[in-house]
Design a protein around this motif. Structure first.
Motif, PDB file in Angstrom:
ATOM      1  N   ARG A  12       0.812  -1.366  -0.102  1.00 26.53           N
ATOM      2  CA  ARG A  12       0.215  -0.449  -0.264  1.00 26.53           C
ATOM      3  C   ARG A  12       1.072   1.140   0.045  1.00 26.53           C
ATOM      4  NH1 ARG A  12      -4.066  -0.472   4.656  1.00 26.53           N
ATOM      5  NH2 ARG A  12      -3.641   1.311   4.717  1.00 26.53           N
ATOM      6  N   GLU A  13       0.172   2.079  -0.507  1.00 27.96           N
ATOM      7  CA  GLU A  13       0.901   3.721  -0.818  1.00 27.96           C
ATOM      8  C   GLU A  13       0.566   4.180   0.677  1.00 27.96           C
ATOM      9  OE1 GLU A  13      -2.322   5.899  -3.196  1.00 27.96           O
ATOM     10  OE2 GLU A  13      -0.219   5.291  -4.150  1.00 27.96           O
ATOM     11  N   ILE A  14       1.330   5.369   1.177  1.00 27.66           N
ATOM     12  CA  ILE A  14       0.823   6.278   2.590  1.00 27.66           C
ATOM     13  C   ILE A  14       0.675   7.685   1.791  1.00 27.66           C
ATOM     14  CG2 ILE A  14       2.092   7.576   4.580  1.00 27.66           C
ATOM     15  CD1 ILE A  14       5.027   5.346   4.063  1.00 27.66           C
ATOM     16  N   VAL A  15      -0.996   7.854   2.386  1.00 30.04           N
ATOM     17  CA  VAL A  15      -1.084   9.005   1.851  1.00 30.04           C
ATOM     18  C   VAL A  15      -0.898   9.888   3.559  1.00 30.04           C
ATOM     19  CG1 VAL A  15      -3.631   9.366   1.395  1.00 30.04           C
ATOM     20  CG2 VAL A  15      -2.775   7.615   0.098  1.00 30.04           C
ATOM     21  N   LEU A  16      -1.108  11.283   3.116  1.00 33.14           N
ATOM     22  CA  LEU A  16      -1.449  12.249   4.305  1.00 33.14           C
ATOM     23  C   LEU A  16      -1.520  13.079   4.197  1.00 33.14           C
ATOM     24  CD1 LEU A  16       1.613  13.969   5.061  1.00 33.14           C
ATOM     25  CD2 LEU A  16       2.551  12.128   4.550  1.00 33.14           C
ATOM     26  N   GLU A  17      -2.394  13.933   4.894  1.00 38.19           N
ATOM     27  CA  GLU A  17      -2.404  15.766   3.836  1.00 38.19           C
ATOM     28  C   GLU A  17      -1.218  16.367   5.427  1.00 38.19           C
ATOM     29  OE1 GLU A  17      -5.095  16.889   2.562  1.00 38.19           O
ATOM     30  OE2 GLU A  17      -5.490  14.411   1.994  1.00 38.19           O
TER      31      GLU A  17
END
Length: 75
Positions: A12-17
């Motif tokens: 999975r990819e890392i997603v952040l705001e």
């Protein structure tokens, strides 16, 4: 700013705001890839820090978060 980080050998990819601008994220990524730092270090809006070893970076996608539409309106 939404940042997606692809990591080699991770499903999975890392997603952040992030509260950083596009230029600041680009600068951090380019410093990591040119060897100035050993880790890509980014902080999200909640104050959590994400550290990724530069030799494991697959890709970094930078963009505005998509707004999800809710309701039964016309398209």
């Amino acid at each position: 700013m939404e940042v997606k980080i692809g990591v080699q050998h991770a499903p999975r990819e890392i997603v952040l705001e992030s509260g950083l601008s596009v230029e600041e994220v680009e600068r951090a990524v380019s410093e990591a890839l040119t060897g100035k730092t050993q880790l890509l270090s980014l902080q999200d809006e909640k104050g959590r820090k994400v550290l990724v070893p530069t030799d494991r970076l697959a890709y970094v996608e930078i963009g505005e978060p998509t707004v999800r539409k809710v309701g039964f309106g016309t398209l």
